[in-house]
Design a protein around this motif. Structure first.
Motif, PDB file in Angstrom:
ATOM      1  N   SER A 272      25.384  69.634  45.400  1.00 20.87           N
ATOM      2  CA  SER A 272      24.825  70.839  46.017  1.00 20.87           C
ATOM      3  C   SER A 272      23.545  70.537  46.790  1.00 20.87           C
ATOM      4  N   VAL A 273      23.466  71.082  47.990  1.00 19.06           N
ATOM      5  CA  VAL A 273      22.250  71.045  48.807  1.00 19.06           C
ATOM      6  C   VAL A 273      21.961  72.472  49.262  1.00 19.06           C
ATOM      7  N   ALA A 274      20.783  72.955  48.935  1.00 23.59           N
ATOM      8  CA  ALA A 274      20.376  74.320  49.284  1.00 23.59           C
ATOM      9  C   ALA A 274      21.374  75.349  48.744  1.00 23.59           C
ATOM     10  N   GLY A 275      21.818  75.119  47.500  1.00 21.99           N
ATOM     11  CA  GLY A 275      22.650  76.095  46.817  1.00 21.99           C
ATOM     12  C   GLY A 275      24.121  76.081  47.180  1.00 21.99           C
TER      13      GLY A 275
ATOM     14  N   THR B   8      28.282  64.956  55.661  1.00 21.18           N
ATOM     15  CA  THR B   8      27.373  65.087  56.796  1.00 21.18           C
ATOM     16  C   THR B   8      26.746  66.486  56.788  1.00 21.18           C
ATOM     17  N   MET B   9      25.492  66.553  57.218  1.00 21.92           N
ATOM     18  CA  MET B   9      24.797  67.835  57.191  1.00 21.92           C
ATOM     19  C   MET B   9      23.791  67.888  58.329  1.00 21.92           C
TER      20      MET B   9
ATOM     21  N   GLU C  72      17.208  69.661  51.508  1.00 21.17           N
ATOM     22  CA  GLU C  72      17.054  71.040  51.075  1.00 21.17           C
ATOM     23  C   GLU C  72      15.831  71.687  51.690  1.00 21.17           C
ATOM     24  N   GLU C  73      14.722  70.953  51.705  1.00 21.24           N
ATOM     25  CA  GLU C  73      13.501  71.491  52.299  1.00 21.24           C
ATOM     26  C   GLU C  73      13.700  71.841  53.771  1.00 21.24           C
ATOM     27  N   ALA C  74      14.331  70.923  54.506  1.00 18.16           N
ATOM     28  CA  ALA C  74      14.553  71.157  55.933  1.00 18.16           C
ATOM     29  C   ALA C  74      15.500  72.326  56.150  1.00 18.16           C
ATOM     30  N   PHE C  75      16.543  72.397  55.352  1.00 19.16           N
ATOM     31  CA  PHE C  75      17.528  73.474  55.514  1.00 19.16           C
ATOM     32  C   PHE C  75      16.903  74.833  55.186  1.00 19.16           C
ATOM     33  N   LEU C  76      16.165  74.913  54.094  1.00 18.00           N
ATOM     34  CA  LEU C  76      15.569  76.186  53.700  1.00 18.00           C
ATOM     35  C   LEU C  76      14.493  76.626  54.688  1.00 18.00           C
ATOM     36  N   GLU C  77      13.771  75.668  55.275  1.00 14.86           N
ATOM     37  CA  GLU C  77      12.807  76.021  56.315  1.00 14.86           C
ATOM     38  C   GLU C  77      13.496  76.632  57.533  1.00 14.86           C
ATOM     39  N   SER C  78      14.703  76.108  57.853  1.00 11.27           N
ATOM     40  CA  SER C  78      15.406  76.558  59.061  1.00 11.27           C
ATOM     41  C   SER C  78      15.937  77.978  58.916  1.00 11.27           C
TER      42      SER C  78
END
Length: 240
Positions: free
Chosen positions: A32-35, A112-113, A232-238
């Motif tokens: 899991s990444v960002a839930g 990939t993400m 996760e940090e980058a995704f949640l910031e976006s």
């Protein structure tokens, strides 16, 4: 002419060795990444791009992936079961070709993400792919702005998108982001059994039919447990 792929191949059979201990009892695509599992991030992007069927290959802890996707409607997931045989990234596609059909298809790594920019990158790939000039169109991430990547890159890119493979000891500005459009014709004389897709990338490169498209947005190399936190940090910031 641009294409509109309705089918995709998603590589989900890897052992995820560098992701241990997260992958000791779970296949990497379900990390899991960002839930949300990595695989769902990929499938959601394919659904948004209009893909109706995604062939997902499985090998390591296959039943977990099969159970996870069995109720998926968009795209509908078809399992290519490789639990008894290691086929590599190239052999996996050869096995799945009867399910993928005769038209160009999306090809994505399950791990990939990326965060899209103004327009979705899969839509941009479809608009850019030109069967008259290309056999393979790779989504290329700039190494300088990618998260979690510290390698020497994979290719340099000419103004028209033609790719040039990195030579030994060379540093180049782009890394393959794990998403592409491919023509099934490149597999016409592919070897039987296990082989790597890079063999076909190299041949297309020699024939000047390997092209790239610069990713618009941010690519995240989720290769290790530490990289999961950065992604996760980058995704949640976006999405904040």
């Amino acid at each position: 002419m641009p294409v509109s792929p309705h089918k995709a191949m998603v590589l989900a059979a890897g052992l995820g060795l560098r992701m241990r201990p997260l992958t000791d009892h779970m296949p990497k695509p379900l990390v899991s990444v960002a839930g949300q599992p990595l695989l769902d991030h990929v499938l959601d992007k394919l659904a948004a791009a209009g893909v109706s069927e995604a062939v997902v290959n499985v090998h390591y802890l296959p039943d977990q992936i099969i159970e996870h996707v069995k109720t998926r409607k968009q795209p509908r997931v078809i399992i290519s079961d490789e639990r008894d045989k290691v086929l590599g990234t190239g052999g996996a596609v050869v096995k799945a070709l009867p399910l993928l059909g005769p038209e160009p298809f999306f090809h994505l790594n399950a791990d990939t993400m990326w965060i899209d920019g103004v327009r979705p990158n899969l839509a941009r790939l479809a608009e850019t792919f030109d069967l008259a000039r290309m056999d393979i169109l790779l989504l290329m991430a700039p190494t300088a702005s990618s998260i979690g990547y510290s390698g020497r890159g994979d290719y340099s890119m000419l103004p028209d998108g033609a790719l040039r493979k990195r030579r030994e000891q060379q540093v180049v500005p782009f890394v393959y982001a794990g998403a592409a459009i491919m023509s099934p014709s490149i597999f016409a004389d592919a070897p039987a059994g296990e082989f790597s897709l890079t063999k076909l990338f190299d041949r297309a490169n020699e024939q000047e039919r390997l092209f790239g498209l610069r990713l618009d947005g941010v690519w995240m190399h989720v290769g290790t447990p530490d990289a999961v936190h950065a992604a996760e940090e980058a995704f949640l910031e976006s999405v904040a």
